[in-house]
Structure formats: C-alpha cells, structure tokens
Design an enzyme around this catalytic site. Sequence first.
Site, short mmCIF file in Angstrom:
data_model
loop_
_atom_site.label_atom_id
_atom_site.label_comp_id
_atom_site.label_asym_id
_atom_site.label_seq_id
_atom_site.Cartn_x
_atom_site.Cartn_y
_atom_site.Cartn_z
N PRO A 47 9.25 -4.01 -0.44
CA PRO A 47 10.63 -3.84 0.39
C PRO A 47 10.19 -3.65 1.93
O PRO A 47 9.14 -3.57 2.19
CB PRO A 47 10.99 -2.41 -0.07
CG PRO A 47 10.17 -2.00 -1.65
CD PRO A 47 9.09 -3.21 -1.46
N SER A 68 0.16 -6.51 5.24
CA SER A 68 -0.67 -7.24 4.15
C SER A 68 -0.62 -8.73 4.31
O SER A 68 -1.54 -9.43 4.08
CB SER A 68 -0.10 -6.51 2.78
OG SER A 68 -0.58 -7.34 1.74
N GLY A 117 4.06 -4.28 4.01
CA GLY A 117 4.21 -5.37 3.64
C GLY A 117 3.71 -6.54 4.71
O GLY A 117 3.01 -7.50 4.49
N GLY A 118 4.50 -6.30 5.93
CA GLY A 118 3.86 -7.35 6.88
C GLY A 118 2.48 -7.24 7.31
O GLY A 118 1.96 -8.48 7.51
N LYS A 136 0.76 -1.15 -0.07
CA LYS A 136 0.09 -0.15 -0.02
C LYS A 136 0.95 1.24 -0.02
O LYS A 136 2.04 1.31 0.41
CB LYS A 136 -0.95 0.13 1.43
CG LYS A 136 -0.28 0.13 2.52
CD LYS A 136 0.08 1.27 3.11
CE LYS A 136 0.78 1.32 4.54
NZ LYS A 136 1.62 2.44 4.92
N GLY A 160 7.63 1.45 4.56
CA GLY A 160 6.24 2.41 4.63
C GLY A 160 5.13 1.82 3.81
O GLY A 160 4.36 2.50 3.56
N ASP A 191 -2.08 -1.24 10.25
CA ASP A 191 -2.63 -1.31 9.01
C ASP A 191 -3.25 -2.58 8.54
O ASP A 191 -3.62 -2.68 7.26
CB ASP A 191 -1.21 -1.23 8.15
CG ASP A 191 -0.64 0.27 8.17
OD1 ASP A 191 -1.21 1.35 8.47
OD2 ASP A 191 0.58 0.35 7.84
O1 C5P Z 1 0.54 -0.96 14.58
P1 C5P Z 1 2.12 -0.85 13.98
O2 C5P Z 1 2.75 -2.37 14.20
O3 C5P Z 1 2.40 -0.59 12.72
O4 C5P Z 1 2.85 0.21 14.98
C1 C5P Z 1 4.12 0.15 15.13
C2 C5P Z 1 4.60 1.15 16.17
O5 C5P Z 1 4.11 2.27 15.60
C3 C5P Z 1 3.81 1.18 17.29
O6 C5P Z 1 4.40 0.42 18.45
C4 C5P Z 1 3.92 2.76 17.76
O7 C5P Z 1 5.01 2.89 18.56
C5 C5P Z 1 3.56 3.48 16.55
N1 C5P Z 1 2.41 3.83 15.85
C6 C5P Z 1 1.80 4.80 16.82
N2 C5P Z 1 0.53 5.30 16.08
C7 C5P Z 1 -0.01 4.52 15.05
C8 C5P Z 1 0.51 3.54 14.61
C9 C5P Z 1 1.78 3.08 14.93
O8 C5P Z 1 2.43 5.34 17.80
N3 C5P Z 1 -1.30 4.90 15.00
#
Ligand code: C5P
Length: 294
Positions: free
Chosen positions: A88, A98, A95-96, A8, A92, A130
């Site tokens: 990649p 998805s 990938g993981g 994405k 950003g 995501d």
């Molecule tokens: O949810 P995800 O694994 O993508 O988030 C990774 C890290 O990014 C979270 O542990 C948090 O530190 C930060 N994050 C955040 N606010 C969000 C999404 C992610 O602070 N809405």
Amino acid sequence: MQLLSPAKINLHLRVGPRAEGGFHPLLSWMCTLNLCDIIRITPTPSDHIRFTCNNPNVPTDKSNLILRAAAALHPKSGADIHLEKKIPIGGGMGGGSSNAAATLLGLNQLWNLNLTLDELSPIAAALGSDVPFFLHGPSSICQGRGERVTPIPAPQPKFAILFFPDLSMSTPAVYRKFDELNLSSDQAIYHPPDWAEWTKLPAADLLKNLINDLEPPAFSLCPQLAELREQIEDQISQIVRMSGSGSTLFTLADDQRHADQILARTKIALIRAQAFQLAPQFSLGNPGEFKAGI
Ligand code: C5P
C-alpha cells in the site's frame, strides 16, 4: 532480472528531537514481511532508463525513487524497469524505500558495478531514511536518520497481522505534528533495550514493550485511526500498534494458528486484515522462495 522488494514494519520506533537539517534521530527495530512489490529490469541498448508501473497512483517521473536510485548509479547503459505494486502507498510500510534499495542491488549486479554494501549504504541513505535498512533486512536495528543498520535475530512471533485502513498519511506532516506537540524524549533513542532478550519474547510479551512515538501525532492528525485501533484491540483482545508514520496497524502472532484466530476475530467491515510472515528468509531476486501471506 526479477527482484522482490519487500514491505517493512517498525516493531518499535523511538524518535528524538528535530536535529539540524530538519531530520529526527531514530531508534527503530524494523522487520521485512513477505508482502512484496515485484520489479522487472530488462537491459536495453539505448542509454535511457524507462520506468512503468501497474498502479497509476505511482508517479513515473524523475521524482520516483526507482529512477532516482538508478540515476545515483550514473548509468552508462539503458534499462526498462517495470514495477508491480502490491505494498500500500502511504501506509508506513516503506514501499518506495524498498523499491529504491532493490533497484540499487539489482542494477549493481546487472551493470557489473561491483559496489560493496558499504559503498551502496551512503547512496541509499541519500535517497531516504528507510532505504539503508532494505539493503540488509530482514530484522535490524536502525539508528541515526536510519543510516546505521545493525542486523539482529528475527523476533520469536512468526507472523504480523496487518490492518489496512483506507487512509494515506503524509510522513512530513506526522513529523511536523510530532514537533508541534513537543513529544520527543531525547533519552529513549540513546538507551536501547536488550534486543537479544526482546527477540526471544512471545507475541503477548513483546507487544507490551513496543512503542511507536509517531502514534500520538498520527492519531492527532487522524482521530479516525485512533478509533480504529481501539476497535480492533477490543475485538481481538490483543495490543495493536501502528507502523512508521501510519496508517497501517499491526499485531503479532506466535504461529499460524494464532494468526488464524486473530483474523477470525477481526470483524470490522471496511478494513482489510491479512497475516504475513515476519522477517522471512528469502533472497532478493528469487521469487521462487517466497509465498505471499499465509
Ligand atoms: O527520508 P524520508 O523520505 O522517509 O523522509 C520523509 C520526511 O519525513 C522528511 O522530509 C522529514 O520531513 C521527515 N523525517 C524526519 N525525520 C526522520 C525521517 C523523516 O523528520 N528521521
């Protein structure tokens, strides 16, 4: 069973102040691309889930989101899951997340669990911000932590040109920097733009509206990324944005001719540029319908 697991980009990403639990409320327009990992699932008679990946940089222990997604469905039978990684890592591009969503959808089918999207959504949200988006795609507005997903029409531009700097960004580090710089504008996430209008705009007009609130912290952590963005903008005479917490940069093209023009103008050595279909219509599990890139 073979599943397509698309990447994405965040066309637009507004971030609110850190909330309880450490997360930031978001308002984001996300679109899938025809850049996909492939996941192959083979049922096995054992009660064990075995996971392998063609890329040695992907962890294969139980921290992997594919194994966590499988475990969240409380498996009663076994499976061999192989991931062919093309998206990649640390770019950003989700990938993981998805991979986790595709695994939930695939195993739900393979194990005849018959869970509805509404039942899968909270499981997806617990795996990562995501993940719920990928249960829906291809063009959706994501709110809250990402768990509130509203599909909208695909954008008018048909292609996203991606620029892949050889840099891996840490999402938590970018959010920490965002807090440190005290950047959050509370209001933006509660005042969504007129998405219906935005979906009708050609590339040049849409790009002018797009904002990613994680660009300032990402560029502060990695000034090289800011320089690259400027260089590319100078070369292609068009706005370039960052996706998610970086490092992938992108611009938009109305059609294939426009995409080819942009690619021809990109001359920076050491940076890979490629065009992909934006919000392609293909169904998970049917790779016959999709063609990578243009
Ligand atoms: O949810 P995800 O694994 O993508 O988030 C990774 C890290 O990014 C979270 O542990 C948090 O530190 C930060 N994050 C955040 N606010 C969000 C999404 C992610 O602070 N809405």
